[in-house]
Design an enzyme around this catalytic site. Structure first.
Site, mmCIF file in Angstrom:
data_model
loop_
_atom_site.group_PDB
_atom_site.id
_atom_site.type_symbol
_atom_site.label_atom_id
_atom_site.label_comp_id
_atom_site.label_asym_id
_atom_site.label_seq_id
_atom_site.Cartn_x
_atom_site.Cartn_y
_atom_site.Cartn_z
ATOM 1 N N SER A 91 0.589 -101.368 6.292
ATOM 2 C CA SER A 91 -0.319 -101.163 5.142
ATOM 3 C C SER A 91 -0.683 -102.414 4.339
ATOM 4 C CB SER A 91 -0.039 -99.939 4.366
ATOM 5 O OG SER A 91 0.012 -98.856 5.072
ATOM 6 N N HIS B 91 -0.562 -92.904 0.260
ATOM 7 C CA HIS B 91 0.671 -92.591 1.150
ATOM 8 C C HIS B 91 1.884 -91.733 0.412
ATOM 9 C CE1 HIS B 91 -1.028 -94.177 4.633
ATOM 10 N NE2 HIS B 91 -1.315 -95.605 4.163
#
Length: 478
Positions: free
Chosen positions: A326, A416
């Site tokens: 990410s 997340h």
């Protein structure tokens, strides 16, 4: 003259009488209540009082209880067609009318609330609550429902909210409409009504083109790039809604690997050979893109990941690790404001080593920032480089320790970690693209989805602790 003909004539009259485009109104300007009672239009007002009254009549005709759902939908569609040709200021006048003229009946709400307060703790509490709930349902809800039921109505409302959102900070009168839309969308786009679909190279071209249009993390540069992302060792999944059948609401791109990825470039390499799926034990989520700005605040990303994990485990039983690669979009601006604070946590030996590397002792915030502004220098730093170690520690500290109130500061981390993942590893210069350098000086992060510890990680986050691996925690500045 039937109702539909009457409505069409009124809309044509409104269209023909609308003034030239004006400036968008400000919150200190007149409310729609004042304008509806007025005779003359003031400067910056798009629709004259007369046109505004016509528009209100048309909106009221949509929710007229005497007309059928079908006829109400037709009237809504006619207004939507007018809206498509209206300018920005005229559209805002429509927003203001819906927001201010279709709220709950204040008298009924007050009476129902008084009844509810009086009934608390008695056998009449339940019926009183029902009456209060009914009183709080606004005609605005009914109006938006009829727009949604019209042909193309859901698309119309989603696009309307996307256009509305940037104006909220400057005009509080629009907040009621936005809140109503967000509340309705949260119901209409609940994950129970969404379909998870696999998107492959064999999908319709019109759908594949949407991936190019909406990709928000790593731009798709060509058809060859897109084909690589849909190769045999890749998977792409999206959530779809029946009212927007060929429009993914959100999609995720997955790479099937034999180890956790620490650099985005091999995943985007169009010439790289596909992985051997027989050896794949790791699924890497390397791009998650929301496609509809009008659905801001409607959360289905966490459900998408859970559904995709279940689907992948069914297709590939050997998969054991589920993680992301990410971006860290907020690191660079945060670092520019906090370098001096971070330098204050270094001991003399660390400061001296860092100063020698950047040729300025003792190192100052400005000199450190100048050093990390050179991507070609960063890419060549060894693992033992003091500057590399400092920047990597800064990335870990930002993700795990920087907060806004009770929440972690970085938006991707917030997403997340809120899903139960943990910060697993900081990856040095993992995204050397212009965007990656601009966001985080090239740093990326792996978030690990440990399926047995998702609930534990959520509980930690609720206590203000960002779940992270021991290696990441060791990098925090003390």
């Amino acid at each position: 003259m039937n109702a539909t003909t009457w409505l069409s004539s009124k809309i044509n009259l409104l269209r023909n009488s609308a003034p030239a485009a004006g400036e968008v109104s400000k919150p200190e300007d007149r409310s729609t209540r004042e304008r509806l009672d007025a005779t003359l239009r003031q400067k910056k007002e798009a629709l004259s009082p007369r046109s505004l009254r016509r528009t209100l009549t048309l909106l009221q005709a949509v929710v007229d209880p005497r007309v059928s759902e079908v006829e109400g939908g037709r009237r809504a569609k006619a207004l939507a067609d007018w809206y498509a040709k209206a300018d920005a200021a005229e559209r805002q006048d429509l927003w203001l009318l819906i927001s201010e003229q279709f709220g709950p009946d204040a008298v009924k709400v007050r009476a129902a609330r008084d009844d509810y307060d009086a009934a608390l703790g008695t056998v009449d509490e339940g019926p009183a609550e029902i009456r209060l709930r009914r009183a709080l349902v606004s005609p605005r809800t009914r109006l938006l429902q009829r727009f949604a039921a019209s042909a193309g109505g859901m698309r119309f409302l989603v696009d309307l909210r996307a256009e509305l959102l940037p104006h909220l900070k400057g005009n509080k009168r629009l907040l009621a409409l936005d809140a109503e839309l967000e509340n309705l969308f949260s119901t209409w786009f609940d994950v129970a009504f969404l379909e998870l679909r696999s998107i492959s190279w064999d999908s319709p071209a019109s759908l594949i083109e949407k991936l190019i249009k909406y990709e928000a993390v790593h731009d798709i540069r060509s058809w060859a790039d897109l084909k690589n992302r849909l190769d045999s060792d890749r998977r792409c999944y999206g959530f779809f809604h029946p009212s927007l059948p060929n429009e993914p609401l959100i999609f995720v791109e997955v790479a099937l690997l034999h180890e956790m990825a620490d650099n985005i470039m091999p995943l985007l390499d169009e010439l790289a050979a596909p992985e051997d799926l027989q050896k794949s034990t790791v699924a890497i989520f390397y791009s998650i893109s929301n496609t509809q700005g009008g659905l801001k605040g409607v959360s289905f990303g966490d459900s998408l990941i859970k559904r995709v994990v279940e689907t992948l485990r069914g297709e590939f039983p050997k998969l054991k690790t589920f993680a992301t690669l990410s971006p860290i979009p907020g690191l660079r601006p945060w670092l520019s404001k906090n370098v001096e604070m971070l330098l204050g946590h270094l001991n003399e030996k660390e400061l001296s080593a860092l100063g020698r590397e950047i040729s300025f002792e003792p190192p100052t915030a400005s000199h450190v920032l100048a050093a990390i502004e050179q991507p070609q220098v960063l890419s060549a730093l060894s693992a033992k480089s003091p500057l590399r170690q400092f920047l990597t520690r800064a990335g870990a500290h930002y993700l795990g320790q920087a907060k806004h109130g009770e929440q972690v500061l970085d938006p991707v981390a917030r997403f997340h970690l809120g899903n139960g993942a943990r910060i697993e590893r900081i990856n040095w210069f993992a995204d050397p693209s212009a965007k990656g350098v601009k966001q985080s000086h090239g740093l990326m992060v792996n978030y690990l989805y440990d399926l047995k510890r998702l609930d534990k990680h959520r509980q930690m986050l609720e206590k203000g602790i960002a779940p992270a691996s021991g290696d990441v925690q060791d990098m925090y500045f003390k």
